[in-house]
Enzyme design. Structure first.
Site, PDB file in Angstrom:
ATOM      1  N   GLU A  20      -7.039  35.966  56.842  1.00  0.00           N
ATOM      2  CA  GLU A  20      -6.521  34.858  57.656  1.00  0.00           C
ATOM      3  C   GLU A  20      -5.659  35.335  58.826  1.00  0.00           C
ATOM      4  OE1 GLU A  20      -4.860  31.666  55.342  1.00  0.00           O
ATOM      5  OE2 GLU A  20      -6.663  31.474  54.122  1.00  0.00           O
TER       6      GLU A  20
ATOM      7  N   GLU B  51     -11.267  32.518  48.453  1.00  0.00           N
ATOM      8  CA  GLU B  51     -10.286  31.676  47.766  1.00  0.00           C
ATOM      9  C   GLU B  51     -10.914  30.291  47.641  1.00  0.00           C
ATOM     10  OE1 GLU B  51      -6.550  31.320  49.889  1.00  0.00           O
ATOM     11  OE2 GLU B  51      -6.168  33.466  49.828  1.00  0.00           O
TER      12      GLU B  51
END
Ligand SMILES: *[C@@H]1O[C@H](CO)[C@@H](O)[C@H](O)[C@H]1NC(C)=O
Length: 382
Positions: free
Chosen positions: A145, A249
């Site tokens: 990210e 995730e």
């Protein structure tokens, strides 16, 4: 376990290794998480350094039926041999993030040129050198990210790609096992496909193409379907991605207790043509309330309701349909051959000049630490 197919996975973090990485600041002689104010201690323990804790957790991974875990950061100065062989004995693979929240061990997403340097790359090389020795290291995440808004999408992509290039070059030059290198992306529609396509493309070196891609997605909350959740759009949008891709995730907790209904969809044939499973966020309970288990101060484990729900869903999930020929394709695609222009084998794609909402116009920066690879390799072999 079918290599390359993550039938189930889970994330481990401890208070020393924050899953959601906030900037770290220095106060006096110590590092602190700038958001939570918790001290960041990374010297004595990480999730793979304490063999007793590993044994305790691996028993639970087996109860869940996992074949892969993800660990967000480790300290390469610690010994991880025992935990890695316990995991191997349990048939469990590791996907490891090479970055950490500590100073000098991750890219600054807004000014990556200030952090892409020898100190940073030598941390990464140390992690790679240590973990490439383990057969059950499935892959490395070169970033997590890093791109998470419009500004980072302008500044960071060429640096992420450069880090991936350097990691692959390091493994090649040092003769280490070639472990696939990936990136774990925040699933933002503004750059959902553009970032994947950019990291996948050939920019001029055989090492600059990512080997796999992870998508962090929390869009299936509570009772949904393949369509109402938007999973069908994930499948559509990533259909053309040529490398392995999985959820790095998942596990929305807006509706609690979680029922993990999405597990059935993730392993269904609708998804598995494109996605190789996923990693549930997360194993150990933290303040953000995604844990499957909780520990008391003595290290005793309490299984939370989500542990049982996830285990049930996983045990009911369809078996992975991956075929031997798919595996052969995956293996050849991580082989790192130099593509020729006009070659239509489909194993690579040349980079375009533009990607939606990204700025890649400056091209990849020169390797920040080429010179140290040789000295690093010499040091390792002393
Ligand atoms: C790792 O894999 C290689 C190749 O299959 C094998 O020769 C070696 O014995 C394995 N090492 C361990 C510790 O299992």
């Amino acid at each position: 376990m079918k290599l390359g197919y993550i039938t189930a996975a889970i994330l481990m973090v401890t208070s020393a290794v924050q899953a959601i990485v906030h900037p770290v600041e220095v106060r006096g002689r110590h590092f602190y998480d700038s958001v939570t104010g918790k001290p960041v201690i990374n010297t004595r323990y990480d999730p793979l350094s304490d063999v007793n804790k590993c044994a305790r957790d691996i028993y639970l991974f087996q109860q869940l039926g996992l074949n892969t875990i993800r660990v967000y950061s480790i300290n390469p100065d610690l010994d991880h041999d025992k935990c890695m062989s316990l995991l191997a004995d349990a048939g469990i693979y590791l996907v490891l993030d090479v970055n950490s929240p500590l100073d000098g061990q991750h890219l600054n997403r807004y000014e990556p040129w200030t952090t892409y340097n020898e100190k940073y790359m030598s941390h990464i090389y140390k992690v790679i050198a240590q973990f490439s020795a383990f057969n059950n290291t499935l892959g490395f995440f070169g970033g997590n990210e890093v791109v998470n808004d419009y500004i980072s999408a302008k500044a960071a992509p060429v640096y992420i790609k450069a880090v991936i290039r350097d990691m692959k070059e390091f493994m090649k030059l040092s003769g280490l096992r070639k472990i696939p290198v990936g990136y774990s992306a925040a699933d933002d529609l503004n750059f959902r496909t553009s970032l994947a396509e950019y990291l996948e493309c050939y920019a001029g070196s055989p090492d600059d193409q990512i080997d796999f891609y992870g998508v962090n997605t929390y869009q299936w909350c509570g009772q949904q379907t393949f369509y109402s959740s938007g999973y069908h759009l994930l499948v559509r949008d990533y259909d053309k991605f040529s490398k392995p891709i999985f959820f790095s995730e998942y596990g929305c907790n807006e509706v609690i207790p979680r029922s993990f209904q999405e597990v059935g969809a993730i392993y269904s044939s609708k998804m598995s043509e494109v996605f190789s499973g996923g990693l549930v966020y997360e194993f150990a309970q933290e303040a953000n309330n995604y844990g499957l288990v909780d520990y008391d101060d003595e290290g005793n484990v309490r299984l939370l309701p989500d542990f049982y729900s996830f285990r049930k869903r996983l045990s009911e999930a369809p078996a992975p349909p991956i075929s031997k020929s798919d595996l052969a394709v995956i293996n050849s695609k991580t082989g790192g051959t130099i593509p020729r222009r006009g070659d239509d084998s489909g194993d690579y794609k040349f980079c375009s000049t533009e990607y939606a909402n990204l700025d890649v116009s400056k091209g990849l920066p020169k390797p920040a630490a080429k010179g140290i690879i040789r000295s690093f390799i010499n040091l390792q072999s002393l």
